[in-house]
Design a protein around this motif. Sequence first.
Motif, PDB file in Angstrom:
ATOM      1  N   UNK A   1     -18.396   4.979   3.472  1.00  0.00           N
ATOM      2  CA  UNK A   1     -18.197   3.628   3.982  1.00  0.00           C
ATOM      3  C   UNK A   1     -17.034   3.619   4.974  1.00  0.00           C
ATOM      4  N   UNK A   2     -17.180   2.910   6.108  1.00  0.00           N
ATOM      5  CA  UNK A   2     -16.062   2.820   7.062  1.00  0.00           C
ATOM      6  C   UNK A   2     -14.820   2.238   6.391  1.00  0.00           C
ATOM      7  N   UNK A   3     -13.658   2.705   6.824  1.00  0.00           N
ATOM      8  CA  UNK A   3     -12.388   2.238   6.267  1.00  0.00           C
ATOM      9  C   UNK A   3     -11.498   1.706   7.378  1.00  0.00           C
ATOM     10  N   UNK A   4     -10.726   0.692   7.037  1.00  0.00           N
ATOM     11  CA  UNK A   4      -9.704   0.224   7.953  1.00  0.00           C
ATOM     12  C   UNK A   4      -8.519   1.190   7.901  1.00  0.00           C
ATOM     13  N   UNK A   5      -7.969   1.568   9.043  1.00  0.00           N
ATOM     14  CA  UNK A   5      -6.779   2.435   9.028  1.00  0.00           C
ATOM     15  C   UNK A   5      -5.636   1.767   8.273  1.00  0.00           C
ATOM     16  N   UNK A   6      -4.887   2.562   7.533  1.00  0.00           N
ATOM     17  CA  UNK A   6      -3.726   2.036   6.817  1.00  0.00           C
ATOM     18  C   UNK A   6      -2.541   2.008   7.775  1.00  0.00           C
ATOM     19  N   UNK A   7      -2.186   0.837   8.217  1.00  0.00           N
ATOM     20  CA  UNK A   7      -1.060   0.698   9.137  1.00  0.00           C
ATOM     21  C   UNK A   7       0.232   0.413   8.377  1.00  0.00           C
ATOM     22  N   UNK A   8       0.186  -0.608   7.532  1.00  0.00           N
ATOM     23  CA  UNK A   8       1.382  -1.019   6.798  1.00  0.00           C
ATOM     24  C   UNK A   8       1.414  -0.303   5.451  1.00  0.00           C
ATOM     25  N   UNK A   9       1.671   1.003   5.501  1.00  0.00           N
ATOM     26  CA  UNK A   9       1.649   1.828   4.297  1.00  0.00           C
ATOM     27  C   UNK A   9       3.024   2.441   4.076  1.00  0.00           C
TER      28      UNK A   9
ATOM     29  N   UNK B   1       0.861  -1.179   0.000  1.00  0.00           N
ATOM     30  CA  UNK B   1       0.000   0.000   0.000  1.00  0.00           C
ATOM     31  C   UNK B   1       0.901   1.232   0.000  1.00  0.00           C
ATOM     32  N   UNK B   2       0.730   2.092  -1.006  1.00  0.00           N
ATOM     33  CA  UNK B   2       1.653   3.211  -1.195  1.00  0.00           C
ATOM     34  C   UNK B   2       0.890   4.515  -1.413  1.00  0.00           C
ATOM     35  N   UNK B   3       1.364   5.569  -0.752  1.00  0.00           N
ATOM     36  CA  UNK B   3       0.879   6.925  -1.007  1.00  0.00           C
ATOM     37  C   UNK B   3       2.062   7.741  -1.506  1.00  0.00           C
ATOM     38  N   UNK B   4       1.952   8.257  -2.725  1.00  0.00           N
ATOM     39  CA  UNK B   4       2.993   9.122  -3.279  1.00  0.00           C
ATOM     40  C   UNK B   4       2.727  10.549  -2.815  1.00  0.00           C
ATOM     41  N   UNK B   5       3.649  11.093  -2.043  1.00  0.00           N
ATOM     42  CA  UNK B   5       3.522  12.445  -1.504  1.00  0.00           C
ATOM     43  C   UNK B   5       4.189  13.426  -2.465  1.00  0.00           C
TER      44      UNK B   5
ATOM     45  N   UNK C   1       5.792  -5.939  -7.780  1.00  0.00           N
ATOM     46  CA  UNK C   1       4.913  -6.265  -6.656  1.00  0.00           C
ATOM     47  C   UNK C   1       3.503  -5.732  -6.907  1.00  0.00           C
ATOM     48  N   UNK C   2       2.491  -6.447  -6.443  1.00  0.00           N
ATOM     49  CA  UNK C   2       1.135  -5.893  -6.514  1.00  0.00           C
ATOM     50  C   UNK C   2       1.008  -4.713  -5.549  1.00  0.00           C
ATOM     51  N   UNK C   3       0.479  -3.610  -6.047  1.00  0.00           N
ATOM     52  CA  UNK C   3       0.441  -2.372  -5.266  1.00  0.00           C
ATOM     53  C   UNK C   3      -0.925  -1.712  -5.382  1.00  0.00           C
ATOM     54  N   UNK C   4      -1.414  -1.221  -4.256  1.00  0.00           N
ATOM     55  CA  UNK C   4      -2.551  -0.305  -4.265  1.00  0.00           C
ATOM     56  C   UNK C   4      -1.983   1.092  -4.060  1.00  0.00           C
TER      57      UNK C   4
ATOM     58  N   UNK D   1      -0.237  -2.301 -10.660  1.00  0.00           N
ATOM     59  CA  UNK D   1      -0.555  -1.110  -9.868  1.00  0.00           C
ATOM     60  C   UNK D   1      -2.036  -0.773 -10.025  1.00  0.00           C
ATOM     61  N   UNK D   2      -2.749  -0.751  -8.916  1.00  0.00           N
ATOM     62  CA  UNK D   2      -4.158  -0.369  -8.904  1.00  0.00           C
ATOM     63  C   UNK D   2      -4.301   0.953  -8.164  1.00  0.00           C
ATOM     64  N   UNK D   3      -4.845   1.955  -8.833  1.00  0.00           N
ATOM     65  CA  UNK D   3      -5.032   3.263  -8.205  1.00  0.00           C
ATOM     66  C   UNK D   3      -6.429   3.372  -7.618  1.00  0.00           C
ATOM     67  N   UNK D   4      -6.509   3.904  -6.399  1.00  0.00           N
ATOM     68  CA  UNK D   4      -7.794   4.135  -5.740  1.00  0.00           C
ATOM     69  C   UNK D   4      -7.846   5.587  -5.282  1.00  0.00           C
TER      70      UNK D   4
END
Length: 293
Positions: free
Chosen positions: A41-49, A8-12, A127-130, A151-154
């Motif tokens: 919709x409720x979301x799970x916190x991103x811990x391993x990001x 799980x990746x966030x590009x800053x 690697x598979x990435x969100x 790579x899947x963008x959300x």
Amino acid sequence: MSDSETRHIIAISGGKDSSALAIYLREPNRWQKHLGKTEAEPREPLEDVEFVFCDTGTELEETYEYLDRLETKLGKPIERLQADSPPGKTPFDHYLELYGGFLPSANMRWCTRNLKIKPFENYIGDDPVINYVGIRADEDREGYISTKDNITSVFPFREDGLVKEDIYRILEDSGMGRPEYYDWRSRSGCYFCFFQRRSEWVGLKENHPEFFEKAKEYEKVDEETGESFTWSDTESLDELEDPERIEEIKERAEQRRERLKQNMSNRSLMSLYFEDEVRDLEDDGKGCNICHL
């Protein structure tokens, strides 16, 4: 492949939207409640990001300072990615040489491809990435969409109905605030970005005269053909910095601000960031999406 193997990746970018997204996804349900997004919709916190920043070596000082502060806020490092370049050269200077001294432009964005997208995709590998993208619900653009199948963008802000005022609220109420360059500039990115408006070039000259001079050094004239290579199609920075020209640019910018001010609704939080809002409204929507999120 199991979900635990998906990264799980966030590009800053160093801008407000991607920074707010990183903060939001650490505690999404708390922020949904705080912002009144009762239908989200409720979301799970991103811990391993993983947080990454693609560094061209030619960013503003304020951007680097903001990234340092954001790391502290997130409690996790932001991985700095750079394109390969020889020792002593910035990635931009290296690729400028490879492209024969031709400056990037709206029609030839070699800077985005080589300095932002390639380092990001090389970092990901196979690697598979969100990939979480900070496009808001009130924006009509897509942002960076990779052509790589892994790579899947959300778009959490769009999915949860967050708009610009929500982004300001996250930054303000989290204590992060917005980058200081918003005092005179609308977006993150290289200090000499060719998508800058003329008023922002004036802002660069007034706030970072040393960077303005460096940007001037990149402009040149081909001695054989007489062709000019400048950041703007219509004038050089030498011409732009003429005192009379600067006054003309400032006067026109002020006239735009007054017109836009009359069209703005009276929103209390937006009034704190009026200049930011005006620059966003002035924005023509152009730019490199991976740079300016």
